[in-house]
Design a protein around this motif. Structure first.
Motif, PDB file in Angstrom:
ATOM      1  N   TYR A 116       0.864  -1.189  -0.087  1.00 33.34           N
ATOM      2  CA  TYR A 116      -0.105  -0.035  -0.064  1.00 33.34           C
ATOM      3  C   TYR A 116       0.761   1.130  -0.111  1.00 33.34           C
ATOM      4  O   TYR A 116       1.977   1.285   0.514  1.00 33.34           O
ATOM      5  N   PHE A 117       0.293   2.172  -0.572  1.00 29.61           N
ATOM      6  CA  PHE A 117       1.190   3.609  -0.449  1.00 29.61           C
ATOM      7  C   PHE A 117      -0.194   4.694  -0.609  1.00 29.61           C
ATOM      8  O   PHE A 117      -1.296   4.315  -0.770  1.00 29.61           O
ATOM      9  N   LYS A 118       0.181   5.839   0.046  1.00 31.44           N
ATOM     10  CA  LYS A 118      -0.736   6.776   0.083  1.00 31.44           C
ATOM     11  C   LYS A 118      -0.662   7.975  -1.197  1.00 31.44           C
ATOM     12  O   LYS A 118       0.125   8.430  -1.497  1.00 31.44           O
ATOM     13  N   LEU A 119      -2.013   8.007  -1.870  1.00 31.18           N
ATOM     14  CA  LEU A 119      -2.287   8.957  -2.940  1.00 31.18           C
ATOM     15  C   LEU A 119      -2.955   9.955  -2.220  1.00 31.18           C
ATOM     16  O   LEU A 119      -3.933  10.110  -1.686  1.00 31.18           O
ATOM     17  N   GLN A 120      -2.405  11.379  -2.569  1.00 33.83           N
ATOM     18  CA  GLN A 120      -2.873  12.565  -1.892  1.00 33.83           C
ATOM     19  C   GLN A 120      -3.338  13.530  -2.940  1.00 33.83           C
ATOM     20  O   GLN A 120      -2.471  13.585  -4.168  1.00 33.83           O
ATOM     21  N   LEU A 121      -4.305  14.263  -2.788  1.00 33.24           N
ATOM     22  CA  LEU A 121      -4.566  15.391  -3.888  1.00 33.24           C
ATOM     23  C   LEU A 121      -5.204  16.410  -3.168  1.00 33.24           C
ATOM     24  O   LEU A 121      -5.926  16.574  -2.339  1.00 33.24           O
ATOM     25  N   TYR A 122      -4.664  17.668  -3.560  1.00 30.97           N
ATOM     26  CA  TYR A 122      -4.884  19.039  -3.264  1.00 30.97           C
ATOM     27  C   TYR A 122      -6.222  19.591  -4.278  1.00 30.97           C
ATOM     28  O   TYR A 122      -5.753  19.723  -5.322  1.00 30.97           O
ATOM     29  N   ALA A 123      -7.393  19.764  -3.732  1.00 28.50           N
ATOM     30  CA  ALA A 123      -8.360  19.791  -4.464  1.00 28.50           C
ATOM     31  C   ALA A 123      -9.311  20.677  -3.870  1.00 28.50           C
ATOM     32  O   ALA A 123     -10.337  20.254  -3.346  1.00 28.50           O
ATOM     33  N   PRO A 124      -9.075  22.100  -3.795  1.00 31.50           N
ATOM     34  CA  PRO A 124     -10.020  23.140  -3.053  1.00 31.50           C
ATOM     35  C   PRO A 124     -11.435  23.363  -3.583  1.00 31.50           C
ATOM     36  O   PRO A 124     -12.181  23.373  -2.804  1.00 31.50           O
ATOM     37  N   ASN A 125     -11.364  22.868  -4.789  1.00 32.20           N
ATOM     38  CA  ASN A 125     -12.777  23.020  -5.382  1.00 32.20           C
ATOM     39  C   ASN A 125     -13.837  21.879  -4.994  1.00 32.20           C
ATOM     40  O   ASN A 125     -14.970  22.065  -5.048  1.00 32.20           O
ATOM     41  N   TYR A 126     -13.088  20.742  -4.269  1.00 36.85           N
ATOM     42  CA  TYR A 126     -13.985  19.968  -3.826  1.00 36.85           C
ATOM     43  C   TYR A 126     -14.233  19.772  -2.313  1.00 36.85           C
ATOM     44  O   TYR A 126     -14.815  19.000  -1.650  1.00 36.85           O
ATOM     45  N   ASN A 127     -13.681  21.099  -1.710  1.00 37.27           N
ATOM     46  CA  ASN A 127     -14.175  21.291  -0.248  1.00 37.27           C
ATOM     47  C   ASN A 127     -15.503  22.172  -0.200  1.00 37.27           C
ATOM     48  O   ASN A 127     -15.483  23.088  -0.213  1.00 37.27           O
TER      49      ASN A 127
END
Length: 407
Positions: free
Chosen positions: A145-156
């Motif tokens: 397993y590894f961690k996939l991270q997404l910076y997405a202010p529009n989905y906050n």
């Protein structure tokens, strides 16, 4: 008229002006600077490493910080040196923040006019990541397993509770294979990309590297792309299938062990290279109509070349096969009179066992030395050997078949 957007990537050389660009304000982030000074390159036959003491200083908001002990030339006699600064946890007890300025000063001993001068380059830090998509590791084992991270202010969408992004918003590409994270083979946890907390703008999910993707086996050395599908902020992160340093400990000096691909070896009569035909290689056994790059029959330079083949297996599944072709200069020693023995074998006057025993005896006594590759098949090419006995092909063409007979 529609104007297409084009992205340019530059190698930034250090000029006598202050240049600024943005980097994440995250402790441990490595900032890379380039110093262009041909006067530092005094060894024109090697990549030079130069101590930075007295030459390079770093400050953050005017406060001196420790930098690297050395800078490394980008190639032999390039005169361009790379120096990397790892951002500290804090400066004067204060954590890094948006707007902080990292300044590198290079004390050039002599400019083009022969005068000493200071050359600077600056970086503005920001909490916004340079790419919306990131991974906790760039090299992950199958089943890990590894961690996939997404910076997405529009989905906050909610400032009070964590929000979610559907898994099918992340495309997965491996060669020509395509699917999304919603594919159950990735065994994601949780079952969505979830915001790390209320109003953080950052979404995470744990992803497992599967054994196959849409029927394509995942092989060591494969590159998998995770692509965010939102057209307003498209971005990707690439993960290589292999091993990570945490799995191997200090025996590899804190780095991943070298990735070893299946390989085959060919011999050249010169130091440049040779045309290589690997169509009959055992490494391609069971594959139907493989399409390879570089193709079989190409000229391969001396050294190691990676070959990638797309094909279908016996069950009709699409597969991708990667291996290494090694070309080394031949050191074959074949007595000329050996051709008479082979010619007798071609005429049917000598049996396979008699020929093999004769060649084995010559090798054992050191009279004959041949180099070959058993990956090219377990049986010698009789047609080639018979042509060789009639002086119609070269020793190097016959070497692999003689090698197989002498084993």
């Amino acid at each position: 008229m529609m104007i297409s957007e084009t992205k340019f990537f530059f190698v930034l050389l250090l000029l006598p002006v202050s240049l600024a660009f943005a980097e994440p304000a995250v402790p441990g982030t490595v900032l890379t600077f380039y110093i262009n000074d041909i006067n530092l390159s005094t060894d024109h036959r090697a990549v030079m490493t130069i101590p930075t003491s007295g030459l390079v200083d770093f400050t953050i908001n005017g406060v001196s910080v420790s930098g690297p002990d050395a800078m490394v030339e980008t190639g032999i006699d390039t005169g361009v040196f790379q120096v990397q600064l790892t951002l500290p946890d804090s400066v004067n007890g204060k954590p890094l923040k948006d707007g902080d300025v990292v300044l590198m000063t290079y004390h050039q001993r002599a400019d083009y006019s022969g005068n000493p001068t200071d050359v600077t380059q600056s970086v503005v830090l920001t909490s916004t990541p340079s790419s919306p998509v990131s991974s906790s590791s760039s090299n992950v084992r199958i089943g890990q397993y590894f961690k996939l991270q997404l910076y997405a202010p529009n989905y906050n969408l909610d400032s009070f509770t964590p929000d979610d992004i559907p898994l099918d918003m992340v495309e997965v590409h491996m060669g020509g294979v395509q699917t999304t994270l919603a594919d159950s083979s990735f065994q994601v946890n949780p079952y969505t990309m979830r915001e790390t907390g209320p109003n953080t703008d950052t979404f995470e999910v744990n992803v497992k590297i599967p054994k196959s993707i849409v029927g394509f086996p995942v092989e060591m050395g494969s590159t998998i792309e995770f692509r965010f599908k939102d057209p307003s902020m498209p971005s990707s992160v690439f993960v290589t299938v292999g091993g990570t340093s945490s799995n191997y400990g200090s025996s590899y000096g804190g780095t991943s062990p070298p990735l070893v691909l299946p390989s085959m070896t060919f011999y050249s009569t010169n130091s440049v290279g040779v045309k290589v035909n690997y169509t009959n290689s055992a490494l391609l056994s069971g594959l139907q109509s493989p399409v390879c790059s570089p193709p079989s029959g190409s000229f391969f330079m001396t050294g190691a070349t990676t070959v990638t083949c797309a094909a279908r297996d016996a069950n009709g599944n699409s597969v991708i096969k990667t291996f290494t072709v090694n070309v080394v200069q031949s050191q074959n020693k074949i007595p000329s009179w050996t051709k008479k023995t082979v010619k007798s074998w071609c005429a049917g006057d000598t049996t396979d066992d008699q020929l093999s025993s004769s060649l084995q005896y010559l090798v054992m006594r050191g009279i004959m030395s041949v180099q070959g590759d058993s990956n090219l098949g377990s049986s010698p090419d009789k047609t080639t050997l018979c042509l060789w006995s009639d002086n119609k092909v070269s020793d190097s063409d016959a070497a692999n078949s003689l090698y197989l007979l002498s084993k």
